[in-house]
Scaffold this motif. Structure first.
Motif, PDB file in Angstrom:
ATOM      1  N   TYR A 101       7.823 -21.919  16.777  1.00  0.00           N
ATOM      2  CA  TYR A 101       6.938 -20.270  15.563  1.00  0.00           C
ATOM      3  C   TYR A 101       5.071 -20.759  16.728  1.00  0.00           C
ATOM      4  CZ  TYR A 101      10.947 -19.850  12.906  1.00  0.00           C
ATOM      5  OH  TYR A 101      12.374 -19.499  12.003  1.00  0.00           O
ATOM      6  N   VAL A 102       5.166 -19.733  16.612  1.00  0.00           N
ATOM      7  CA  VAL A 102       3.638 -19.506  17.786  1.00  0.00           C
ATOM      8  C   VAL A 102       2.300 -18.678  16.666  1.00  0.00           C
ATOM      9  CG1 VAL A 102       1.962 -19.090  19.253  1.00  0.00           C
ATOM     10  CG2 VAL A 102       4.520 -19.906  19.445  1.00  0.00           C
ATOM     11  N   ILE A 103       1.020 -19.662  16.401  1.00  0.00           N
ATOM     12  CA  ILE A 103      -0.232 -18.834  15.285  1.00  0.00           C
ATOM     13  C   ILE A 103      -1.516 -18.886  16.403  1.00  0.00           C
ATOM     14  CG2 ILE A 103      -1.551 -19.208  14.294  1.00  0.00           C
ATOM     15  CD1 ILE A 103       0.524 -20.389  11.590  1.00  0.00           C
ATOM     16  N   LEU A 115       9.144 -23.537  10.788  1.00  0.00           N
ATOM     17  CA  LEU A 115       7.576 -23.095  10.259  1.00  0.00           C
ATOM     18  C   LEU A 115       7.768 -24.255   8.496  1.00  0.00           C
ATOM     19  CD1 LEU A 115       9.528 -19.547   8.889  1.00  0.00           C
ATOM     20  CD2 LEU A 115       7.492 -19.858  10.108  1.00  0.00           C
ATOM     21  N   LYS A 116       7.875 -24.844   8.379  1.00  0.00           N
ATOM     22  CA  LYS A 116       7.547 -25.534   7.411  1.00  0.00           C
ATOM     23  C   LYS A 116       6.257 -26.751   8.187  1.00  0.00           C
ATOM     24  CE  LYS A 116      11.457 -27.721   6.616  1.00  0.00           C
ATOM     25  NZ  LYS A 116      12.297 -27.034   7.147  1.00  0.00           N
ATOM     26  N   GLY A 122      -1.505 -26.004   6.408  1.00  0.00           N
ATOM     27  CA  GLY A 122      -2.369 -25.102   5.656  1.00  0.00           C
ATOM     28  C   GLY A 122      -3.112 -23.908   6.954  1.00  0.00           C
ATOM     29  N   LEU A 123      -2.411 -23.791   8.476  1.00  0.00           N
ATOM     30  CA  LEU A 123      -2.691 -22.845   9.236  1.00  0.00           C
ATOM     31  C   LEU A 123      -1.649 -21.061   8.302  1.00  0.00           C
ATOM     32  CD1 LEU A 123      -2.280 -24.611  11.855  1.00  0.00           C
ATOM     33  CD2 LEU A 123      -3.908 -24.534  10.538  1.00  0.00           C
ATOM     34  N   PRO A 143       8.417 -14.909   7.735  1.00  0.00           N
ATOM     35  CA  PRO A 143       8.205 -14.480   6.498  1.00  0.00           C
ATOM     36  C   PRO A 143       6.604 -14.543   6.072  1.00  0.00           C
ATOM     37  CG  PRO A 143       9.382 -16.356   6.632  1.00  0.00           C
ATOM     38  CD  PRO A 143       9.686 -15.390   7.777  1.00  0.00           C
ATOM     39  N   LEU A 144       5.834 -16.338   6.909  1.00  0.00           N
ATOM     40  CA  LEU A 144       4.447 -16.575   6.905  1.00  0.00           C
ATOM     41  C   LEU A 144       3.944 -15.650   7.785  1.00  0.00           C
ATOM     42  CD1 LEU A 144       5.595 -20.361   6.528  1.00  0.00           C
ATOM     43  CD2 LEU A 144       5.396 -18.322   5.129  1.00  0.00           C
TER      44      LEU A 144
END
Length: 312
Positions: A101-103, A115-116, A122-123, A143-144
C-alpha cells in the motif's frame, strides 16, 4: 518492520545493506528460487553476508535495477532505498499475495504491507464512498482514503513524484521454469503434476519445520501427497468442527484416509469458535473486507498449531 523468520533465522535481520552501505532493503515474504539466484550472484563477484533470500534481492537490484523483480519466484513485497540516486523502489509479487500500500502527498511518500500501519500513523482515514468491495488481488482500490495498491513503482526525492508503475492486476504474468521439471509434455495431467510437485518442493526450503493444513479436499490433499512423494514425511493438521452443521462439514475421515495412505502424521484439532472473542482480531488481521468465512477455522487452527497469527 517485523519479519516472519523462515530462512536464516538469526542472520537476516532487516534492514539489510549492500557492501558499501549505499542501498538498503526491507522485505516481506519468501523467494523460492533464491538459492539459484544467490549462487549466480556469488559467481559474478557479489559478497553476501547472510544466507537468506532478502539480501539476494538487494544484490539483484545492484545488477538489474528495477528489473530485479523479473527472475523472482515467490510471494513478496519489498522496498529498496538507493542513496546514490535518491530513489525508492517498491515492488510486490504479481498476484498480490503480499500486499503493498502506498500514499503519496506533497510531504513525500509512505508505504506498508499492512493498512493498519498507515492508519496508525494518522496518514489516512476511512473511505466512505462505499466503492470498495471485498478483498481482491485484481483491485487497486482501498477502504482507506488516498491509498493505492501497486505492483512496481519508484519514487525520487529530488523530483518528489512517483514514476509510472504497474498497478495491481496489470502486471504481466511471466512463465518461470520450474527447477528440475522435465520437458513439457502434451499430457495435461502429467504437466499439472509436474507443476504441483515443483511448487511444493520449492515451498519446502525452510529452516523451520514445514507442515500442511489438510481438510480432506482436493487441493490440500494434493499438496500433502506431493510432499510425501518427495520424501518428506508430512505432519498434517485438520480441523474438526462442533455445533450446528458440524457433521456435514466434518472431513476428518477423508483426511485420515489420505494421511494413512501417504504415511503422514495427522493431528486433529477440535474447533469450537467463540465469535465474540475472535471476530475483532480476525478483522484487524485481514485489514480489508473479506467474504470467506473459512478465515474463522483457519485462524483457530493456526493458533492451535503455534503459528503467530499476527504474521498471517
Amino acid at each position: 518492520m517485523r519479519r516472519l523468520s523462515i530462512i536464516d533465522l538469526s542472520g537476516s535481520r532487516q534492514p539489510i545493506f549492500n557492501e558499501d552501505g549505499s542501498k538498503a532493503i526491507v522485505f516481506n515474504g519468501e523467494i523460492y528460487n533464491y538459492q539459484e539466484l544467490r549462487a549466480d550472484l556469488i559467481a559474478h563477484g557479489h559478497t553476501l553476508r547472510t544466507s537468506g533470500d532478502t539480501e539476494t534481492v538487494l544484490h539483484l537490484y545492484e545488477d538489474r535495477g528495477a528489473q530485479c523483480v523479473t527472475p523472482l519466484r515467490g510471494m513478496f513485497a519489498f522496498a529498496i532505498w538507493d542513496a546514490s540516486s535518491e530513489t525508492l523502489l517498491l515492488a510486490r509479487d504479481r498476484f498480490g499475495i503480499k500486499p503493498l500500500y502506498v500514499i503519496t502527498a506533497p510531504w513525500g511518500i509512505a508505504f506498508a504491507s499492512e493498512l493498519k500501519a498507515l492508519h496508525a500513523a494518522g496518514l489516512t482515514s476511512a473511505n466512505s464512498t462505499g466503492k470498495h468491495s471485498t478483498r481482491s488481488s485484481n483491485s487497486d482500490t482501498s477502504p482507506l482514503l488516498g491509498l493505492r495498491s501497486w505492483t512496481c513503482t519508484s519514487w525520487n526525492r529530488t523530483h518528489a513524484r512517483v514514476a509510472p508503475g504497474r498497478r495491481r492486476g496489470h502486471a504481466p504474468v511471466l512463465a518461470v521454469p520450474i527447477a528440475g521439471a522435465s520437458s513439457p509434455t502434451p499430457d495435461p495431467e502429467e504437466r499439472v503434476r509436474e507443476w504441483l510437485d515443483g511448487s511444493v518442493a520449492a515451498h519446502l526450503v525452510s529452516d523451520v519445520p514445514v507442515a500442511t493444513f489438510l481438510s480432506g479436499g482436493l487441493d490440500s490433499s494434493a499438496v500433502t501427497a506431493s510432499m510425501a512423494l518427495a520424501g518428506n514425511t508430512p505432519h498434517a493438521f485438520t480441523a474438526r468442527y462442533s455445533g450446528s452443521g458440524a457433521t456435514a462439514a466434518d472431513e476428518t475421515g477423508l483426511a485420515r484416509t489420505l494421511a494413512n495412505r501417504y504415511g503422514a502424521e495427522l493431528t486433529v484439532v477440535d474447533i469450537r469458535p467463540e465469535l465474540l472473542n475472535i471476530f475483532e482480531p480476525i478483522v484487524r488481521a485481514l485489514d480489508e473486507p473479506h467474504a470467506d468465512d473459512s478465515a474463522v477455522p483457519t485462524w483457530l487452527l493456526s493458533q492451535a498449531v503455534g503459528v503467530d497469527t499476527r504474521l498471517l
